[in-house]
Motif scaffolding. Structure first.
Motif, PDB file in Angstrom:
ATOM      1  N   TYR A 280       0.830  -1.161   0.127  1.00 23.81           N
ATOM      2  CA  TYR A 280      -0.162  -0.035   0.049  1.00 23.81           C
ATOM      3  C   TYR A 280       0.935   1.210   0.108  1.00 23.81           C
ATOM      4  O   TYR A 280       2.022   1.214   0.414  1.00 23.81           O
ATOM      5  N   VAL A 281       0.321   2.279  -0.543  1.00 23.96           N
ATOM      6  CA  VAL A 281       1.070   3.696  -0.766  1.00 23.96           C
ATOM      7  C   VAL A 281       0.547   4.744  -0.009  1.00 23.96           C
ATOM      8  O   VAL A 281      -0.814   4.789  -0.024  1.00 23.96           O
ATOM      9  N   LEU A 282       1.449   5.560   0.712  1.00 18.78           N
ATOM     10  CA  LEU A 282       0.836   6.561   1.508  1.00 18.78           C
ATOM     11  C   LEU A 282       0.318   7.945   0.730  1.00 18.78           C
ATOM     12  O   LEU A 282       1.152   8.143  -0.012  1.00 18.78           O
ATOM     13  N   ASP A 283      -0.817   8.245   0.754  1.00 14.29           N
ATOM     14  CA  ASP A 283      -1.158   9.395   0.149  1.00 14.29           C
ATOM     15  C   ASP A 283      -1.578  10.737   1.143  1.00 14.29           C
ATOM     16  O   ASP A 283      -2.601  10.444   1.662  1.00 14.29           O
TER      17      ASP A 283
ATOM     18  N   CYS B   3      -2.661  -2.502  -7.675  1.00 10.79           N
ATOM     19  CA  CYS B   3      -3.468  -2.570  -8.698  1.00 10.79           C
ATOM     20  C   CYS B   3      -2.999  -4.096  -9.384  1.00 10.79           C
ATOM     21  O   CYS B   3      -1.533  -4.140  -9.480  1.00 10.79           O
ATOM     22  N   THR B   4      -3.902  -4.961  -9.684  1.00 13.51           N
ATOM     23  CA  THR B   4      -3.440  -6.103 -10.501  1.00 13.51           C
ATOM     24  C   THR B   4      -3.509  -5.662 -11.914  1.00 13.51           C
ATOM     25  O   THR B   4      -4.687  -4.920 -12.295  1.00 13.51           O
TER      26      THR B   4
ATOM     27  N   GLY C 155       1.597  -6.965 -10.406  1.00  8.16           N
ATOM     28  CA  GLY C 155       0.880  -5.655 -10.476  1.00  8.16           C
ATOM     29  C   GLY C 155       1.696  -4.554 -10.049  1.00  8.16           C
ATOM     30  O   GLY C 155       2.957  -4.627 -10.049  1.00  8.16           O
ATOM     31  N   ILE C 156       1.170  -3.460 -10.010  1.00  9.94           N
ATOM     32  CA  ILE C 156       1.868  -2.317  -9.385  1.00  9.94           C
ATOM     33  C   ILE C 156       1.305  -1.435  -8.368  1.00  9.94           C
ATOM     34  O   ILE C 156       0.171  -1.676  -8.072  1.00  9.94           O
ATOM     35  N   GLN C 157       1.791  -0.635  -7.888  1.00  7.64           N
ATOM     36  CA  GLN C 157       1.512   0.371  -6.889  1.00  7.64           C
ATOM     37  C   GLN C 157       0.642   1.520  -7.379  1.00  7.64           C
ATOM     38  O   GLN C 157       0.441   1.980  -8.319  1.00  7.64           O
ATOM     39  N   HIS C 158      -0.186   2.091  -6.225  1.00  7.71           N
ATOM     40  CA  HIS C 158      -1.020   3.240  -6.579  1.00  7.71           C
ATOM     41  C   HIS C 158      -0.168   4.401  -7.127  1.00  7.71           C
ATOM     42  O   HIS C 158       0.920   4.642  -6.677  1.00  7.71           O
ATOM     43  N   ALA C 159      -0.783   4.920  -8.010  1.00  9.57           N
ATOM     44  CA  ALA C 159       0.018   6.143  -8.751  1.00  9.57           C
ATOM     45  C   ALA C 159       0.990   6.006  -9.897  1.00  9.57           C
ATOM     46  O   ALA C 159       1.502   6.700 -10.467  1.00  9.57           O
TER      47      ALA C 159
END
Length: 350
Positions: A238-241, A264-265, A289-293
């Protein structure tokens, strides 16, 4: 007989001499006086006019002689009041006058916030000087403001020196854990008082709430004081926003806390894509997958020109949409057909 006639002639001549005309008192001239003032003046006698103290010569003649007619000629002398120089300007004040001439007065006043030091009034003297020198307008002084209970409120002058005067400012601050309520600065006013002074109040915030898919570092089991902070983190993937820190504000509430955004997958099994400006195989490098943003650029085909162009897709909190122009190939096509990523770029076809 001859002797009698001689004596008669002498007497007649004496009478003629005694009856010669004389000049009367000369005419009075405003602001002037005569050196020798008499009731009568003999023929040929000279008089001189002088301007009185406080007055100066303007025009005409100062000297006149008693003529044979016994009548003084027209006196043309004019004396006018002596003028004093303009006394101003008066810094931070005003000069009130109507005439700079002898015996006239000038009044002084100061602007709001200033006090007159010196004479309020001055008169133009006979020597052309003012009776009193130009006063000064000194700024009003404000005494140091009172320090609040427990000395939690302190101040500093924004100008050097130990005295605060009109329009000077002072800046306040409170010692932690107290918060300042009111204006941070106060101004010395025209009446010698300070503008509204702030106050210091103790502020506490409740224990901060956690965030979904995240945590708070070193959370204490007590209320937090003003300006104390906590630090947030997110669980793996998870990524801190938002800001990592949240602070206890003077309202007794915490400043904005962050959010943990989901990864995200990618709903694509095989493809060559651009990731961090490098060509990579989806099946080899991005199967988790890749991380948020994060952004992936997919290669799309222009069938008319037989060239490729890229279309980006971003991961937004667990949501990912593959560009409509992208067509995933089956495993067989990957062996027998040219990879779209290997086609010449369309921008080079122009």
């Amino acid at each position: 007989m001859f002797a009698a006639l001689f004596i008669l002639g002498i007497v007649s001549l004496a009478h003629t001499v005694l009856t010669l005309p004389v000049c009367p008192r000369p005419p009075a001239i405003p602001f002037a006086s005569i050196t020798v003032a008499k009731a009568e003046y003999n023929l040929g006698e000279e008089i001189t006019y002088n301007c009185q103290s406080g007055y100066v010569f303007q025009s005409g003649s100062r000297k006149y002689i008693c003529p044979l007619t016994g009548k003084w000629p027209s006196v043309s002398l004019r004396c006018i009041p002596r003028k004093c120089p303009h006394p101003g300007p008066l810094k931070n004040g005003n000069v009130h006058l109507t005439d700079l001439s002898y015996q006239n007065f000038v009044d002084y006043s100061c602007d709001s916030g200033y006090i007159l030091q010196g004479h309020k009034t001055s008169q133009c003297l006979a020597d052309g000087q003012w009776s009193a020198k130009l006063p000064e307008c000194q700024p009003v002084i404000c005494l140091p403001p009172p320090v609040s209970e427990f000395s939690v409120l302190s101040f500093q002058r924004l100008k050097p020196g130990n005295t605060s005067v009109f329009q000077d400012q002072i800046k306040f601050e409170c010692l932690l854990p107290y918060a300042l309520f009111g204006n941070e600065t106060a101004v010395c006013q025209a009446d010698g008082n300070w503008s509204a002074l702030p106050e210091c109040r103790a502020v506490q915030c409740p224990r901060p709430e956690g965030i979904e898919n995240g945590y708070i570092d070193l959370l204490l089991r007590r209320p937090y004081n003003y300006r104390e902070t906590v630090t947030y983190g997110c669980n793996p993937t998870y990524v801190l926003d938002g800001p990592a820190e949240s602070r206890c504000e003077k309202t007794g509430q915490w400043s904005a806390k962050p959010t943990c955004r989901a990864p995200c997958t990618i709903p694509v099994k095989r493809a060559t894509v651009l990731y961090n400006n490098q060509k990579v195989k989806m099946q080899d490098h991005l199967k988790n997958g890749i991380q948020h943003a994060e952004i992936i650029e997919f290669f799309c085909k222009n069938k008319e020109l037989s060239c490729s162009y890229t279309s980006p897709a971003e991961c937004v909190d667990g949501n990912f949409t593959v560009p409509a122009c992208f067509k995933e190939r089956g495993i067989v096509a990957t062996f027998f057909k040219t990879d779209i990523a290997d086609l010449p770029p369309c921008e080079n076809m122009n």
